[in-house]
Design an enzyme around this catalytic site. Structure first.
Site, PDB file in Angstrom:
ATOM      1  N   GLU A  56       0.755  -1.373   0.364  1.00 21.79           N
ATOM      2  CA  GLU A  56      -0.072  -0.357  -0.318  1.00 21.79           C
ATOM      3  C   GLU A  56       0.493   1.110  -0.491  1.00 21.79           C
ATOM      4  OE1 GLU A  56      -2.441  -0.040  -1.257  1.00 21.79           O
ATOM      5  OE2 GLU A  56      -4.066  -1.242   0.318  1.00 21.79           O
ATOM      6  N   HIS A  57       0.737   2.182  -0.688  1.00 12.58           N
ATOM      7  CA  HIS A  57       0.956   3.556  -0.616  1.00 12.58           C
ATOM      8  C   HIS A  57       2.833   3.130  -1.694  1.00 12.58           C
ATOM      9  CE1 HIS A  57      -1.115   6.133   0.587  1.00 12.58           C
ATOM     10  NE2 HIS A  57      -2.406   5.241   0.818  1.00 12.58           N
ATOM     11  N   SER A  90     -24.663   6.787 -17.174  1.00  7.38           N
ATOM     12  CA  SER A  90     -24.050   6.487 -16.009  1.00  7.38           C
ATOM     13  C   SER A  90     -25.773   5.542 -15.281  1.00  7.38           C
ATOM     14  CB  SER A  90     -23.790   6.647 -15.290  1.00  7.38           C
ATOM     15  OG  SER A  90     -23.412   6.406 -14.161  1.00  7.38           O
ATOM     16  N   SER A 150     -13.340   1.788  -7.993  1.00  5.38           N
ATOM     17  CA  SER A 150     -15.042   2.274  -8.902  1.00  5.38           C
ATOM     18  C   SER A 150     -14.450   2.837 -10.184  1.00  5.38           C
ATOM     19  CB  SER A 150     -15.821   2.076  -8.140  1.00  5.38           C
ATOM     20  OG  SER A 150     -15.202   3.987  -7.683  1.00  5.38           O
ATOM     21  N   GLU A 183      -7.048   9.745 -15.099  1.00 11.03           N
ATOM     22  CA  GLU A 183      -7.289   9.717 -13.905  1.00 11.03           C
ATOM     23  C   GLU A 183      -6.638  11.426 -13.191  1.00 11.03           C
ATOM     24  OE1 GLU A 183      -8.360   6.858 -11.699  1.00 11.03           O
ATOM     25  OE2 GLU A 183      -8.571   7.701  -9.768  1.00 11.03           O
ATOM     26  N   ASP A 195      -4.442   0.908  -9.752  1.00  9.34           N
ATOM     27  CA  ASP A 195      -5.646   0.320  -9.726  1.00  9.34           C
ATOM     28  C   ASP A 195      -5.693  -0.126 -11.104  1.00  9.34           C
ATOM     29  OD1 ASP A 195      -5.639   0.887  -6.941  1.00  9.34           O
ATOM     30  OD2 ASP A 195      -6.194   2.674  -6.921  1.00  9.34           O
ATOM     31  N   TYR A 247      -3.460  12.155   1.364  1.00  9.88           N
ATOM     32  CA  TYR A 247      -2.752  10.926   0.156  1.00  9.88           C
ATOM     33  C   TYR A 247      -2.053  12.420  -0.892  1.00  9.88           C
ATOM     34  CZ  TYR A 247      -2.078   8.389  -4.253  1.00  9.88           C
ATOM     35  OH  TYR A 247      -2.062   7.085  -4.832  1.00  9.88           O
TER      36      TYR A 247
HETATM   37  C1  GLA Z   1      -5.219   4.391  -4.250  1.00 10.88           C
HETATM   38  C2  GLA Z   1      -4.689   5.071  -5.120  1.00 10.88           C
HETATM   39  C3  GLA Z   1      -3.396   3.805  -5.661  1.00 10.88           C
HETATM   40  C4  GLA Z   1      -2.699   3.663  -4.385  1.00 10.88           C
HETATM   41  C5  GLA Z   1      -3.427   2.847  -3.593  1.00 10.88           C
HETATM   42  C6  GLA Z   1      -2.813   2.699  -2.057  1.00 10.88           C
HETATM   43  O1  GLA Z   1      -6.161   3.740  -4.120  1.00 10.88           O
HETATM   44  O2  GLA Z   1      -5.545   5.301  -6.730  1.00 10.88           O
HETATM   45  O3  GLA Z   1      -3.132   4.578  -7.018  1.00 10.88           O
HETATM   46  O4  GLA Z   1      -1.776   4.682  -4.334  1.00 10.88           O
HETATM   47  O5  GLA Z   1      -3.964   4.304  -2.618  1.00 10.88           O
HETATM   48  O6  GLA Z   1      -2.077   1.650  -2.004  1.00 10.88           O
END
Ligand code: GLA
Length: 406
Positions: A56-57, A90, A150, A183, A195, A247
Site C-alpha cells: 500500500e502506497h 450512467s 470504482s 485520472e 488500480d 493522499y
Molecule cells: C489508491 C491509489 C493507488 C494507490 C493506493 C494506495 O488506491 O489510486 O494508486 O496509491 O491508493 O496503495
C-alpha cells in the site's frame, strides 16, 4: 463551462433505481436501449474493481504491489456514433452527459463522474489515437467510495470499449498508464498505477505482482478455494475523511524524502539500508513515512515467495504487519478499520489489513473459508457496541481483468 452548444458538456438527469435490479450486464444493455431509442449496443465490455492483497502506497514510490481483481465489475454497453459528441449514460449517477472534442481536449471541462470517461478519450487522443465517437451506457456492481477502485474500473471499461470499437493499436501493457493519465491529468486525482493495472491486467485465480517502476508483471497463483481459505472483505462504511488531501500529502512526503536521500524513489531504499537512510532524515514524521514504504515493499516480496511456495495461510502475519505499519507509521487508518482488523484477528483470521488508499474504505481478512461468516458477524457486533455505522462484508475470489463480454 463555456462554449457553443457543440462544445459544451451537457448533463440530463434520468431516472435510476435506488437499488439496481438484475445482473449488471443486463442493466447496462437495457439502459443502452432505453437511453438510445431502442437500439442494441455494438458490444459490451466489463472491467473489475480490485482489492490490494498487500503493497500500500508503494506504487507511486516505484515499488511493488500485489492486487487482485474483484468479481464485481463495471459494464459498458457501447456503439459507434456518426455525430460529433460522445454521449454517456450512467445508472449510478442517474444521468446522461455528452461532450465534444473541445471538452475532451481540455482537462477540467467535464467534471464529476464524466471526467473519468472524458479523461480516457483525452488520454487516448493525447497518445495519438483516433478515438471513435460513441454512445455508452454504464452500470456497475463495484461499490462506490469504498476503496475498491470504482474509478479505475470505469476508466478501464471505457478504455477497453473505445479501443475495441476503434480497433486501436494499443497493447495491453500500455493501457494502464493511459487510464492513469486520465485520472491524474484530466480528473485531477494524483493516484499511482496500481488500480488501473489491476483492472486491466489481472487474471482469474491469480494476484498481480507488479513492479511499478519497470511495469513488469507476474501472475502469481492465488487459489484460495484449494487451500480451504477465503478473503473476507469488510467495508468499514466509515465516511472518507480528507482522503484526497492526505493522499497528496503522503505522496509529497515520500517524494521529498527520496530527494533528501538522493535516490530517484523510495523503492531504491532496501530494508538492509533502512537504518542508514533513516539516520539521514531529521523529521520524525518523514522517517516513519519512509519506514512504511521500505518495509511494505519487503512484505510484498515475502508474500509473493510464500504464495509461490503454496503457503497461503502463512501470509497472514505479513498482512497484519502491513496494517500496523499503515496505522502507526503512515497514519492512514481510522478507528473503524482498526476495529475491523483487531476484531477479525480475535475472531480467528490468519491476518488482516486495510486495503486501498486509506482514511476509511475496506479491510481484508484471510480466514478459513468455514469461518468467514463468524468473523463477519463478530466484526458487525463489535461495530454495534462502539456505535459505528454497520459494516458490510463479502468474500471474494480473484477475478479477471477488463474484457469484451458481448
Ligand atoms: C489508491 C491509489 C493507488 C494507490 C493506493 C494506495 O488506491 O489510486 O494508486 O496509491 O491508493 O496503495
Amino acid at each position: 463551462m463555456t462554449g457553443t452548444p457543440d462544445t459544451t458538456h451537457r448533463q440530463t438527469t434520468t431516472s435510476h433505481p435506488d437499488r439496481p435490479v438484475g445482473p449488471v450486464t443486463e442493466r447496462a444493455t437495457a439502459g443502452f436501449s432505453t437511453e438510445y431509442g431502442g437500439e442494441r449496443p455494438a458490444g459490451v465490455w466489463a472491467a473489475p474493481g480490485r482489492v490490494n492483497l498487500i503493497g500500500e502506497h508503494t506504487d507511486y514510490n516505484d515499488g511493488f504491489v500485489l492486487p487482485f481483481a474483484l468479481p464485481q465489475r463495471t459494464v459498458v454497453a457501447a456503439a459507434p456514433e456518426r455525430g460529433r459528441r460522445w454521449t454517456v449514460w450512467s445508472e449510478q449517477a442517474g444521468a446522461r452527459i455528452s461532450f465534444g472534442r473541445a471538452d475532451a481536449a481540455e482537462p477540467g471541462r467535464v467534471t464529476g463522474w464524466g471526467a473519468y470517461v472524458a479523461g480516457v478519450v483525452w488520454a487516448l487522443r493525447e497518445a495519438g489515437h483516433d478515438v471513435p465517437v460513441a454512445r455508452l451506457a454504464i452500470a456497475s456492481d463495484v461499490p462506490l467510495g469504498a476503496g475498491l477502485s470504482s474509478s479505475a474500473a470505469l476508466e478501464s471499461a471505457v478504455l477497453t470499449a473505445l479501443a475495441d470499437l476503434g480497433e486501436l493499436d494499443l497493447p495491453l501493457a500500455d493501457r494502464p498508464a493511459l487510464a492513469q493519465r486520465a485520472e491524474n491529468d484530466y480528473a485531477g486525482v494524483p493516484c499511482g498505477i496500481m488500480d488501473q493495472s489491476a483492472s486491466l491486467r489481472c487474471r482469474p485465480g491469480h494476484a498481480l505482482f507488479l513492479d511499478c517502476r519497470t511495469l513488469a508483471v507476474e501472475q502469481v497463483p492465488f487459489d484460495l478455494d484449494a487451500a480451504g481459505l477465503a478473503i473476507l472483505v469488510i467495508d468499514s462504511n466509515a465516511p472518507h475523511r480528507h482522503a484526497g488531501g492526505e493522499y497528496a500529502a503522503r505522496r509529497a512526503a515520500c517524494e521529498s524524502a527520496a530527494a533528501a536521500l538522493g535516490v530517484p524513489a523510495l523503492r531504491d531504499v532496501t530494508v538492509d539500508r533502512l537504518d542508514a537512510a533513516l539516520a539521514q532524515l531529521d523529521d520524525e514524521t518523514v522517517r516513519r513515512r519512509v519506514r512504511h514504504v521500505v518495509t511494505e515493499n519487503q512484505r510484498v516480496l515475502e508474500t509473493v515467495e510464500l504464495l509461490h511456495a503454496g503457503r497461503l495461510a502463512e501470509i497472514g502475519p505479513l498482512l497484519t504487519a502491513s496494517h500496523a505499519s499503515m496505522r502507526d507509521d503512515f497514519e492512514i487508518t481510522v478507528p473503524e478499520v482498526d476495529t475491523a482488523v483487531e476484531t477479525a484477528l480475535t475472531a480467528g483470521a490468519y491476518g488482516a489489513r486495510m486495503t486501498g488508499g486509506g482514511f476509511g474504505g475496506c479491510v481484508l481478512a484471510l480466514v478459513d473459508a468455514a469461518a468467514a461468516e463468524t468473523v463477519a458477524s463478530t466484526v458487525a457486533e463489535s461495530y454495534a457496541r462502539r456505535g459505528f455505522r454497520a459494516p458490510s462484508s463479502f468474500t471474494v475470489t480473484p477475478g479477471g481483468g477488463a474484457e469484451r463480454i458481448g
